[in-house]
Design an enzyme around this catalytic site. Sequence first.
Site, PDB file in Angstrom:
ATOM      1  N   GLY A  54     -22.658 -60.705 -59.694  1.00 44.88           N
ATOM      2  CA  GLY A  54     -21.592 -59.722 -59.859  1.00 44.88           C
ATOM      3  C   GLY A  54     -21.928 -58.843 -61.047  1.00 44.88           C
ATOM      4  O   GLY A  54     -23.048 -58.876 -61.578  1.00 44.88           O
TER       5      GLY A  54
ATOM      6  N   VAL B  81     -25.202 -66.235 -60.337  1.00 44.65           N
ATOM      7  CA  VAL B  81     -24.976 -67.652 -60.053  1.00 44.65           C
ATOM      8  C   VAL B  81     -26.211 -68.198 -59.331  1.00 44.65           C
ATOM      9  O   VAL B  81     -26.674 -67.610 -58.354  1.00 44.65           O
ATOM     10  CB  VAL B  81     -23.720 -67.860 -59.190  1.00 44.65           C
ATOM     11  CG1 VAL B  81     -23.527 -69.351 -58.885  1.00 44.65           C
ATOM     12  CG2 VAL B  81     -22.485 -67.315 -59.907  1.00 44.65           C
TER      13      VAL B  81
ATOM     14  N   LYS C 154     -23.792 -70.594 -63.578  1.00 43.21           N
ATOM     15  CA  LYS C 154     -23.361 -69.209 -63.747  1.00 43.21           C
ATOM     16  C   LYS C 154     -23.899 -68.716 -65.076  1.00 43.21           C
ATOM     17  O   LYS C 154     -23.605 -69.295 -66.134  1.00 43.21           O
ATOM     18  CB  LYS C 154     -21.829 -69.124 -63.722  1.00 43.21           C
ATOM     19  CG  LYS C 154     -21.282 -67.721 -63.906  1.00 43.21           C
ATOM     20  CD  LYS C 154     -19.761 -67.724 -63.812  1.00 43.21           C
ATOM     21  CE  LYS C 154     -19.184 -66.334 -63.998  1.00 43.21           C
ATOM     22  NZ  LYS C 154     -17.694 -66.335 -63.895  1.00 43.21           N
TER      23      LYS C 154
ATOM     24  N   ASP D  83      -5.781 -64.516 -62.066  1.00 43.61           N
ATOM     25  CA  ASP D  83      -6.536 -63.748 -61.074  1.00 43.61           C
ATOM     26  C   ASP D  83      -6.644 -64.529 -59.760  1.00 43.61           C
ATOM     27  O   ASP D  83      -7.732 -64.685 -59.197  1.00 43.61           O
ATOM     28  CB  ASP D  83      -7.928 -63.398 -61.614  1.00 43.61           C
ATOM     29  CG  ASP D  83      -8.591 -62.267 -60.827  1.00 43.61           C
ATOM     30  OD1 ASP D  83      -7.869 -61.529 -60.122  1.00 43.61           O
ATOM     31  OD2 ASP D  83      -9.826 -62.119 -60.914  1.00 43.61           O
TER      32      ASP D  83
END
Length: 365
Positions: free
Chosen positions: A21, A26, A41, A136
């Site tokens: 991302g 990851v 990660k 989130d």
Amino acid sequence: MNPPPFTHFGRYRLLEELGRGAMGIVYLAEDESLQRQVAVKAMLLPADSADRAEHEGRFRQEAKAAGGLSHPNVITIYDLGREGDWLYIAMEVLRGTELRTLMSAGLLPPPLALDIAAQVAEGLAAAHARGVVHRDIKPSNIMVLDGRHAKIMDFGVARVQASEVRTRSGVMLGSPKYMSPEQVAGHAVDPRSDIFSLGSMLYEMVTGQPAFGGAELANLLYDILHTTATPATRLNPALPPLLDLVLARAMQKNPAARYQDAREMARDLEACRTGVVPPAPVQPLATTGGVGEATILSATVRSDAPAVSQASWLPAREFDSREAIQGLLEATEAGQPPGGAWLQALVWPLVYVAALAGAVAIALA
């Protein structure tokens, strides 16, 4: 982002990339000490010293938030470390399907959707009991294993009681589509914000439509603050009528009118799934002025709960319009247009609207 120039993070040997991302990568890795596979990660720290401290603090906060939890519906964190300018978290490997992917294939069968949502509620209850608010909750942060076992992932914007990163009041964090009204307005959040997000997510799971819509960001934010979702059974008559009550209670604009405990919501979802009506009757709540009058009302709101006035969901006094809107644009759910002329055209009008609302809030204070 370029991959790291080494093959190991501490004792973890990198095997293959699983995904990436904006903030990290990851990997599937092998724990050479325990001879087991883990997910790692990793995030490269920025060169700027101010940004570096902020990113490192937030990354460590994620590990601390999830690492203190031990629950079957929350991902397990094993380790936190640093290799050169890279920070990493070692965690369990989740071999399953993101809830977002399951939802994109069509409506989930109601019993499965209710079961998954109840499991998420149980995981949130465990997090809240440890002082962790996720902030989130969305389909891409829920992994479904073996077709039914739900696990909450990604505590990257979580708030913990003893946080290394103090989130400024007036800054919104999270994904716009599932935000609570208090998040949209830039106010402080507590566990009840996660309950609102779970309600919004479940609504979409069982109806195929977002609880709060609008193709434009401005419309979405307005709907979250001011409108009431259409009862889910009108869009999907196969749903149990009791679910309308559960969803309406979870998505109350006034946090005092929502479920106060995620475990209570889990019990009601289980009652919906099995067809057993909860023992507590549903009674009208006196309308004390929350944004959007309640249409389905909770039976267990405390009589001494603080009222939330219409002015409460104006932007917080410290609300930073530019920073908040930029954060929203960056956090837009994967799969939606990441930018484009229509989003850019909205930014400055929203800045002025937010600034005006902030001025009104100060005048009313």
